[in-house]
Design a protein around this motif. Structure first.
Motif, short mmCIF file in Angstrom:
data_model
loop_
_atom_site.label_atom_id
_atom_site.label_comp_id
_atom_site.label_asym_id
_atom_site.label_seq_id
_atom_site.Cartn_x
_atom_site.Cartn_y
_atom_site.Cartn_z
N ARG A 126 69.31 52.14 128.30
CA ARG A 126 68.64 51.03 127.60
C ARG A 126 69.67 49.92 127.41
N MET A 127 69.65 48.96 128.31
CA MET A 127 70.74 47.99 128.35
C MET A 127 70.25 46.66 128.90
N GLU A 128 70.72 45.58 128.30
CA GLU A 128 70.53 44.23 128.83
C GLU A 128 71.92 43.65 129.09
N VAL A 129 72.08 42.98 130.23
CA VAL A 129 73.38 42.43 130.62
C VAL A 129 73.39 40.92 130.42
N LEU A 130 74.44 40.44 129.80
CA LEU A 130 74.65 39.01 129.61
C LEU A 130 75.93 38.63 130.34
N LEU A 131 75.79 37.88 131.43
CA LEU A 131 76.96 37.45 132.21
C LEU A 131 77.49 36.15 131.62
N ASP A 132 78.70 36.22 131.10
CA ASP A 132 79.28 35.05 130.44
C ASP A 132 80.79 35.24 130.37
N ARG A 133 81.47 34.12 130.20
CA ARG A 133 82.93 34.13 130.11
C ARG A 133 83.34 33.23 128.95
N GLY A 134 84.30 33.70 128.14
CA GLY A 134 84.76 32.92 127.01
C GLY A 134 85.53 31.68 127.45
N PRO A 135 85.90 30.84 126.48
CA PRO A 135 85.84 31.07 125.03
C PRO A 135 84.44 30.91 124.45
N PHE A 136 84.21 31.63 123.34
CA PHE A 136 82.93 31.61 122.65
C PHE A 136 83.09 30.96 121.28
N GLU B 15 79.24 29.61 116.22
CA GLU B 15 77.82 29.28 116.19
C GLU B 15 77.07 30.05 117.27
N GLY B 16 77.63 30.09 118.46
CA GLY B 16 76.98 30.80 119.54
C GLY B 16 76.88 32.29 119.29
N GLU B 17 77.93 32.88 118.71
CA GLU B 17 77.92 34.31 118.42
C GLU B 17 76.93 34.64 117.30
N ARG B 18 76.84 33.76 116.31
CA ARG B 18 75.84 33.96 115.24
C ARG B 18 74.44 34.01 115.84
N ALA B 19 74.15 33.04 116.69
CA ALA B 19 72.82 32.97 117.30
C ALA B 19 72.54 34.19 118.17
N ALA C 221 85.53 34.86 117.94
CA ALA C 221 84.40 34.33 117.18
C ALA C 221 83.39 35.41 116.82
N LYS C 222 83.24 36.41 117.69
CA LYS C 222 82.29 37.50 117.42
C LYS C 222 82.66 38.26 116.15
N ILE D 151 77.88 43.13 109.64
CA ILE D 151 77.70 44.10 110.73
C ILE D 151 78.98 44.91 110.92
N PRO D 152 78.89 46.23 111.02
CA PRO D 152 80.09 47.03 111.30
C PRO D 152 80.62 46.76 112.70
N VAL D 153 81.93 46.85 112.83
CA VAL D 153 82.60 46.60 114.10
C VAL D 153 83.45 47.81 114.47
N VAL D 154 83.19 48.38 115.63
CA VAL D 154 84.02 49.46 116.15
C VAL D 154 85.11 48.81 117.01
N VAL D 155 86.37 48.99 116.60
CA VAL D 155 87.50 48.33 117.26
C VAL D 155 88.34 49.39 117.97
N VAL D 156 88.45 49.26 119.29
CA VAL D 156 89.26 50.20 120.07
C VAL D 156 90.70 49.69 120.10
N GLY D 157 91.64 50.51 119.64
CA GLY D 157 93.05 50.12 119.59
C GLY D 157 93.68 50.06 120.97
N ARG D 158 94.79 49.34 121.06
CA ARG D 158 95.47 49.12 122.33
C ARG D 158 96.32 50.33 122.74
N PRO D 159 96.49 50.51 124.05
CA PRO D 159 97.48 51.49 124.50
C PRO D 159 98.88 50.94 124.26
N PRO D 160 99.88 51.80 124.17
CA PRO D 160 101.25 51.31 123.88
C PRO D 160 101.88 50.64 125.09
N VAL D 161 102.83 49.77 124.81
CA VAL D 161 103.69 49.21 125.86
C VAL D 161 104.75 50.25 126.19
#
Length: 273
Positions: A173-183, A186-190, A212-213, A222-232
């Motif tokens: 169950r998925m809809e795809v939005l093809l887009d490239r930042g910057p965002f 206002e656009g993310e709110r909408a 902006a998201k 809205i809750p945000v699930v944030v995936v942490g970075r791999p180490p350098v």
């Protein structure tokens, strides 16, 4: 003035990020430098940087080592995406083997502020496991390459944003939005309102272009699930922005008589302290 008797010092940038393009734009006009940016080729129509460009993989650390030697590279900059972990470790191994100075250019990560409802995880699998208890309409902004980690979730609905169209496996169950930042905020709110989003999933990629998201999610509660970075990789010096990287490059490519004295191992000079 550059030394006419000395060929330009060759700088290889492992790119694909805004910071890599900014760095190449700064360095390419310098007559004392030859700048090559390598792009992985995963985006169909990448934004090409200034200077020379190569597209495609190297064939692991051994292939990169050969490339560094065959093309007489004097300095290597890992300016790849913070989540491009494999190439970063290949770069560290190749630089050490070829005795080429290496710098990691990494934009600072995001930091939660009052009002944020962040759920921090260490992997895409952990992000997928966290979703059933958080919401049912998910804005997924982790990139098209990681959709397989969410493919088993049949109940939630996903809005997937990516530069290029994703391929299976992916959530049913998925809809795809093809887009490239910057965002924009206002656009993310909408976007959140129009799709009735109740959970945001993102990687901690940092930078303002996609932040902006986070603001829009905070305002909407809205809750945000944030995936942490791999180490350098251990032992690799880091720069937080292209200006710091430029200083490092000038230091390691200067004639020996003009270089500042350092105590770090010669393979990994670090003049940014």
């Amino acid at each position: 003035m550059p030394d006419a008797a000395r060929p330009p010092r060759h700088v290889l940038i492992l790119g694909g990020t805004t910071e890599a393009r900014r760095l190449a734009a700064t360095l390419a006009p310098e007559p004392a430098l030859r700048v090559t940016t390598s792009l992985a080729g995963r985006v169909a129509a990448p934004r090409l940087p200034d200077g020379e460009v190569r597209i495609g993989g190297f064939g692991g650390p051994e292939g990169l080592t050969r490339w560094l030697r065959e093309h007489a590279v004097d300095a290597l900059i890992d300016a790849t995406h913070p989540f491009a972990g494999t190439i970063s470790f290949s770069a560290a191994r190749a630089a050490a083997t070829a005795h080429v100075p290496l710098l990691a250019l990494r934009r600072p990560g995001w930091v939660p502020v009052p009002g944020d409802d962040w759920h921090q995880v260490t992997s895409l699998d952990e992000a997928a496991a966290a979703l059933p208890g958080l919401g049912s309409r998910i804005f997924l902004t982790t990139g098209r390459m990681g959709l397989a980690h969410f493919a088993h979730l049949t109940d939630p609905w996903f809005l997937v944003r990516s530069v290029d169209a994703p391929e299976p496996p992916h959530p049913p169950r998925m809809e795809v939005l093809l887009d490239r930042g910057p965002f924009t905020v206002e656009g993310e709110r909408a976007l959140l309102r129009a799709h009735r989003i109740d959970v945001l999933v993102t990687k901690d990629s940092g930078a303002a272009a996609t932040a902006a998201k986070l603001t829009a999610a905070r305002e909407a509660g809205i809750p945000v699930v944030v995936v942490g970075r791999p180490p350098v990789p251990d032992g690799v010096p880091m720069a937080a922005n292209p200006d710091e990287a430029v200083k490092w490059i000038h230091a390691v490519t200067a004639p020996l008589s003009a270089r500042p004295v350092h105590t770090e191992p010669i393979g990994f000079p670090h003049p940014l302290d």
